[in-house]
Motif scaffolding. Structure first.
Motif, PDB file in Angstrom:
ATOM      1  N   PHE A   1      29.421  42.895  27.692  1.00 30.97           N
ATOM      2  CA  PHE A   1      30.292  41.851  28.219  1.00 30.97           C
ATOM      3  C   PHE A   1      30.138  41.863  29.737  1.00 30.97           C
ATOM      4  O   PHE A   1      29.927  42.934  30.337  1.00 30.97           O
ATOM      5  CB  PHE A   1      31.756  42.115  27.848  1.00 30.97           C
ATOM      6  CG  PHE A   1      32.088  41.770  26.428  1.00 30.97           C
ATOM      7  CD1 PHE A   1      31.753  40.526  25.911  1.00 30.97           C
ATOM      8  CD2 PHE A   1      32.745  42.675  25.612  1.00 30.97           C
ATOM      9  CE1 PHE A   1      32.069  40.189  24.610  1.00 30.97           C
ATOM     10  CE2 PHE A   1      33.065  42.347  24.302  1.00 30.97           C
ATOM     11  CZ  PHE A   1      32.724  41.106  23.800  1.00 30.97           C
ATOM     12  N   ASP A   2      30.275  40.716  30.368  1.00 32.46           N
ATOM     13  CA  ASP A   2      29.970  40.630  31.792  1.00 32.46           C
ATOM     14  C   ASP A   2      31.165  41.078  32.643  1.00 32.46           C
ATOM     15  O   ASP A   2      31.908  40.262  33.187  1.00 32.46           O
ATOM     16  CB  ASP A   2      29.540  39.192  32.135  1.00 32.46           C
ATOM     17  CG  ASP A   2      28.813  39.140  33.459  1.00 32.46           C
ATOM     18  OD1 ASP A   2      28.945  40.108  34.243  1.00 32.46           O
ATOM     19  OD2 ASP A   2      28.127  38.146  33.728  1.00 32.46           O
ATOM     20  N   LEU A   3      31.319  42.405  32.722  1.00 31.57           N
ATOM     21  CA  LEU A   3      32.455  42.956  33.481  1.00 31.57           C
ATOM     22  C   LEU A   3      32.315  42.653  34.966  1.00 31.57           C
ATOM     23  O   LEU A   3      33.311  42.486  35.670  1.00 31.57           O
ATOM     24  CB  LEU A   3      32.549  44.471  33.254  1.00 31.57           C
ATOM     25  CG  LEU A   3      32.816  44.901  31.805  1.00 31.57           C
ATOM     26  CD1 LEU A   3      32.813  46.417  31.694  1.00 31.57           C
ATOM     27  CD2 LEU A   3      34.155  44.350  31.312  1.00 31.57           C
ATOM     28  N   THR A   4      31.060  42.579  35.440  1.00 30.60           N
ATOM     29  CA  THR A   4      30.863  42.309  36.874  1.00 30.60           C
ATOM     30  C   THR A   4      31.486  40.961  37.232  1.00 30.60           C
ATOM     31  O   THR A   4      32.259  40.851  38.184  1.00 30.60           O
ATOM     32  CB  THR A   4      29.356  42.288  37.213  1.00 30.60           C
ATOM     33  OG1 THR A   4      28.771  43.469  36.668  1.00 30.60           O
ATOM     34  CG2 THR A   4      29.110  42.228  38.695  1.00 30.60           C
ATOM     35  N   ARG A   5      31.171  39.953  36.430  1.00 30.95           N
ATOM     36  CA  ARG A   5      31.708  38.606  36.742  1.00 30.95           C
ATOM     37  C   ARG A   5      33.214  38.532  36.541  1.00 30.95           C
ATOM     38  O   ARG A   5      33.885  37.724  37.163  1.00 30.95           O
ATOM     39  CB  ARG A   5      30.987  37.539  35.900  1.00 30.95           C
ATOM     40  CG  ARG A   5      29.564  37.301  36.396  1.00 30.95           C
ATOM     41  CD  ARG A   5      28.818  36.332  35.506  1.00 30.95           C
ATOM     42  NE  ARG A   5      29.090  34.944  35.838  1.00 30.95           N
ATOM     43  CZ  ARG A   5      28.375  34.228  36.704  1.00 30.95           C
ATOM     44  NH1 ARG A   5      27.367  34.776  37.332  1.00 30.95           N
ATOM     45  NH2 ARG A   5      28.679  32.972  36.939  1.00 30.95           N
ATOM     46  N   LEU A   6      33.749  39.381  35.661  1.00 33.23           N
ATOM     47  CA  LEU A   6      35.202  39.412  35.481  1.00 33.23           C
ATOM     48  C   LEU A   6      35.864  40.032  36.723  1.00 33.23           C
ATOM     49  O   LEU A   6      36.897  39.564  37.196  1.00 33.23           O
ATOM     50  CB  LEU A   6      35.546  40.233  34.229  1.00 33.23           C
ATOM     51  CG  LEU A   6      37.029  40.447  33.938  1.00 33.23           C
ATOM     52  CD1 LEU A   6      37.729  39.113  33.679  1.00 33.23           C
ATOM     53  CD2 LEU A   6      37.214  41.366  32.738  1.00 33.23           C
ATOM     54  N   LEU A   7      35.214  41.083  37.229  1.00 35.64           N
ATOM     55  CA  LEU A   7      35.788  41.779  38.395  1.00 35.64           C
ATOM     56  C   LEU A   7      35.697  40.937  39.662  1.00 35.64           C
ATOM     57  O   LEU A   7      36.597  40.984  40.504  1.00 35.64           O
ATOM     58  CB  LEU A   7      35.036  43.112  38.613  1.00 35.64           C
ATOM     59  CG  LEU A   7      35.664  44.381  38.049  1.00 35.64           C
ATOM     60  CD1 LEU A   7      36.982  44.668  38.747  1.00 35.64           C
ATOM     61  CD2 LEU A   7      35.880  44.368  36.557  1.00 35.64           C
ATOM     62  N   VAL A   8      34.597  40.173  39.787  1.00 36.18           N
ATOM     63  CA  VAL A   8      34.462  39.339  40.994  1.00 36.18           C
ATOM     64  C   VAL A   8      35.506  38.220  40.902  1.00 36.18           C
ATOM     65  O   VAL A   8      35.540  37.476  39.934  1.00 36.18           O
ATOM     66  CB  VAL A   8      33.045  38.730  41.114  1.00 36.18           C
ATOM     67  CG1 VAL A   8      32.959  37.850  42.359  1.00 36.18           C
ATOM     68  CG2 VAL A   8      31.997  39.818  41.177  1.00 36.18           C
ATOM     69  N   GLY A   9      36.365  38.160  41.913  1.00 32.55           N
ATOM     70  CA  GLY A   9      37.425  37.146  41.889  1.00 32.55           C
ATOM     71  C   GLY A   9      38.723  37.673  41.292  1.00 32.55           C
ATOM     72  O   GLY A   9      39.669  36.914  41.121  1.00 32.55           O
ATOM     73  N   SER A  10      38.777  38.980  40.972  1.00 36.52           N
ATOM     74  CA  SER A  10      39.998  39.506  40.335  1.00 36.52           C
ATOM     75  C   SER A  10      41.045  39.929  41.368  1.00 36.52           C
ATOM     76  O   SER A  10      42.096  40.460  41.009  1.00 36.52           O
ATOM     77  CB  SER A  10      39.658  40.666  39.397  1.00 36.52           C
ATOM     78  OG  SER A  10      39.113  41.745  40.131  1.00 36.52           O
ATOM     79  N   GLU A  11      40.768  39.710  42.637  1.00 36.83           N
ATOM     80  CA  GLU A  11      41.763  39.868  43.715  1.00 36.83           C
ATOM     81  C   GLU A  11      42.386  41.262  43.752  1.00 36.83           C
ATOM     82  O   GLU A  11      43.591  41.423  43.967  1.00 36.83           O
ATOM     83  CB  GLU A  11      42.846  38.779  43.614  1.00 36.83           C
ATOM     84  CG  GLU A  11      42.266  37.386  43.719  1.00 36.83           C
ATOM     85  CD  GLU A  11      43.312  36.265  43.745  1.00 36.83           C
ATOM     86  OE1 GLU A  11      44.416  36.495  44.273  1.00 36.83           O
ATOM     87  OE2 GLU A  11      43.017  35.172  43.237  1.00 36.83           O
ATOM     88  N   GLY A  12      41.559  42.270  43.511  1.00 31.79           N
ATOM     89  CA  GLY A  12      42.045  43.649  43.634  1.00 31.79           C
ATOM     90  C   GLY A  12      43.089  44.015  42.601  1.00 31.79           C
ATOM     91  O   GLY A  12      43.855  44.952  42.808  1.00 31.79           O
ATOM     92  N   SER A  13      43.112  43.301  41.464  1.00 29.64           N
ATOM     93  CA  SER A  13      44.176  43.575  40.494  1.00 29.64           C
ATOM     94  C   SER A  13      43.668  44.298  39.251  1.00 29.64           C
ATOM     95  O   SER A  13      44.463  44.708  38.410  1.00 29.64           O
ATOM     96  CB  SER A  13      44.866  42.266  40.087  1.00 29.64           C
ATOM     97  OG  SER A  13      43.960  41.454  39.377  1.00 29.64           O
ATOM     98  N   LEU A  14      42.334  44.470  39.114  1.00 29.35           N
ATOM     99  CA  LEU A  14      41.805  45.162  37.925  1.00 29.35           C
ATOM    100  C   LEU A  14      41.173  46.505  38.274  1.00 29.35           C
ATOM    101  O   LEU A  14      41.187  47.429  37.464  1.00 29.35           O
ATOM    102  CB  LEU A  14      40.757  44.284  37.217  1.00 29.35           C
ATOM    103  CG  LEU A  14      41.222  42.905  36.727  1.00 29.35           C
ATOM    104  CD1 LEU A  14      40.085  42.173  36.018  1.00 29.35           C
ATOM    105  CD2 LEU A  14      42.428  43.013  35.806  1.00 29.35           C
TER     106      LEU A  14
END
Ligand SMILES: Cc1cc2nc3c(=O)[nH]c(=O)nc-3n(C[C@H](O)[C@H](O)[C@H](O)COP(=O)(O)OP(=O)(O)OC[C@H]3O[C@@H](n4cnc5c(N)ncnc54)[C@H](O)[C@@H]3O)c2cc1C
Length: 466
Positions: A188-201
């Protein structure tokens, strides 16, 4: 925050990198938004292992942790709404490896965007997302916000350049996302999920970016038009003609007046301003600019200047980047908003935004607009006096009008690049619907069950902030 926890934090990063001094806490209580939340302590880690140890303690004692880069966010995203620890990531500022053979660069999150590009230019490469805050903002902050900028229309946002990340999860586990190759679909594309997560994950502690070759040549032109509607129509036409300039940057007449004066550019008259830049080989940049010029002439610009002068090009880009600081000189409070529209709705959107002050009762609000019009992204900027209660109320009405009556009905999005933070949390459900937001909250719970990391905002927070 107990005495014991402070001692433990000092044990991890050294006493000099833990601050409880009020004068420092006040500095960390602001970003470029209107909000103010003071942390209990500021901690400056210098390694992934230190970040992991801090997050382990924070989860044990249920202390909120808010990562922070340069603090240039315009949404309140690096502010600790629940107090606790602000994790200042700027000491982790090393460029770890430039791997030209594999077209990658590995950096720590505190590297400043312009500093990275200065080093990469020696190798003939660059990191293309070019936010106007590039002299100050960190790559970690860009990743967390999925920052974009002048050249995103052609080269994509930060997300399109991140190959893998090292992150520290709440609780202290260090995780690597993505693969060490230029393409992969192995998880699963965790990198793309993390990018843009605003320091919340997770806290980003290492970033690997693709290298992009610096184009051989540029062709630049500046135009002014009588109204913003015409600029928006002209930009839509350029896009429809399948030309992809690297910049189609717009400033309304009020913004252009302030920005050109700020940048001391006297030779360009003020007006509704469009900066067009085409890059590539000499032939393709020139050909694309010729095509843009012939399209734009059909819209009867009041001023045209084509330039091969690289120093004027740099000054024009600097003036556009200085739009917000320039507007900040006009009124005591400046609030930069962020919204993106479908290209077919640009003209309608630009006109409706210009009309906001006139539609408010007392119209104490002033408004100027600018943005990356090539990808439909505008930054309507409200100017008022935050110390005056009636002006503050009117600002909130202006904000609601922008997002609820213009952006969402025209099929736009409430943020193109700056993120949700505090300011737009109130609108996220209206854009995405209850079920999609419930999924976002479940993702947040999966990563951060105790709501330790940057809680109560971004995409997964329980709102409103109490
Ligand atoms: C004058 C001005 C112009 C701007 N122009 C643009 C523009 O053109 N395009 C654009 O996209 N933005 C723009 N911005 C907004 C902002 O500068 C960018 O979003 C920038 O990328 C934020 O970086 P920062 O280092 O300042 O991060 P901060 O503001 O410190 O933090 C932003 C977010 O990132 C998180 N964060 C920071 N570091 C980490 C980390 N290591 N791990 C996890 N989370 C982290 C924070 O918690 C916060 O949620 C502008 C802002 C200003 C003031």
């Amino acid at each position: 925050l107990t005495e014991r926890t402070v001692r433990e934090l000092e044990g991890i990063v050294g006493a000099g990198n833990v601050s409880l001094k009020d004068e420092e806490l006040i500095c960390y209580s602001r970003d470029s938004s209107l909000y103010e939340y003071k942390p209990d302590v500021v901690v400056r880690p210098s390694s992934s292992e230190q970040v992991a140890a801090i997050l382990k303690i924070a989860e044990r004692d249920v202390i909120p942790v808010t990562p922070r880069g340069a603090g240039t966010s315009s949404t309140g995203s690096p502010l600790p709404v629940k107090g606790g620890v602000v994790l200042d990531m700027t000491a982790m500022d090393k460029i770890l490896r430039i791997d030209v053979e594999n077209m990658m660069v590995e950096v720590e999150p505190g590297v400043v965007c312009d500093s990275l590009n200065e080093v990469l230019s020696e190798y003939g490469y660059f990191f293309p997302p070019d936010p106007a805050s590039s002299p100050a903002c960190t790559v970690g902050g860009m990743v967390a916000n999925n920052a974009a900028g002048n050249r995103a229309m052609k080269y994509g946002t930060t997300r399109e350049h991140v190959l893998w990340l090292e992150i520290v999860l709440p609780g202290g586990k260090i995780v690597h996302t993505g693969s060490r190759t230029l393409k992969s679909v192995s998880g699963f594309d965790l990198t793309r999920l993390l990018v843009g997560s605003e320091g919340s994950l997770g806290v980003v502690t290492k970033i690997c970016l693709k290298l992009t070759p610096i184009p051989e040549s540029f062709a630049t032109a500046v135009f002014t038009f009588d109204d913003v509607e015409t600029i928006a129509k002209a930009v839509s036409r350029i896009r429809a003609a399948k030309i992809v300039p690297d910049m189609l940057e717009f400033m309304s007449a009020k913004t252009a007046g302030a920005a050109l004066e700020y940048a001391k550019i006297k030779e360009i008259p003020s007006g509704n301003f469009l900066l067009v830049d085409c890059d590539g080989s000499k032939e393709s940049a020139t050909r694309d600019m010729d095509s843009c010029l012939s399209i734009l002439r059909e819209f009867h610009p009041s001023y045209i200047q084509r330039t091969e002068d690289t120093s004027l090009r740099e000054r024009l880009i600097s003036a556009r980047k200085a739009a917000l600081p320039a507007l900040s000189r006009l009124r005591p409070t400046t609030c930069m908003e962020d919204c993106t529209f479908p290209l077919s709705r640009l003209a309608q959107a630009a006109t409706a935004i210009e009309d906001i002050p006139a539609r408010l009762v007392s119209s104490s609000l002033d408004l100027a607009n600018f943005g990356h019009l090539g990808d439909g992204n505008m930054h309507p900027t409200f100017m008022f006096d935050d110390r005056v209660e009636s002006e503050r109320r009117e600002f909130q009405q202006g904000l609601d009008m922008l997002y609820r009556q213009i952006v969402l009905p025209l099929g736009g999005t409430i943020t193109g690049e700056h993120g949700i933070g505090i300011v737009r949390a109130q609108y996220i459900e209206e854009e995405h619907g209850e079920e999609a937001v419930r999924l976002m909250r479940r993702i947040k719970e999966l990563f951060d069950p105790k709501q330790i990391l940057n809680p109560y905002k971004g995409k997964g927070g329980p709102w409103p902030i109490k």
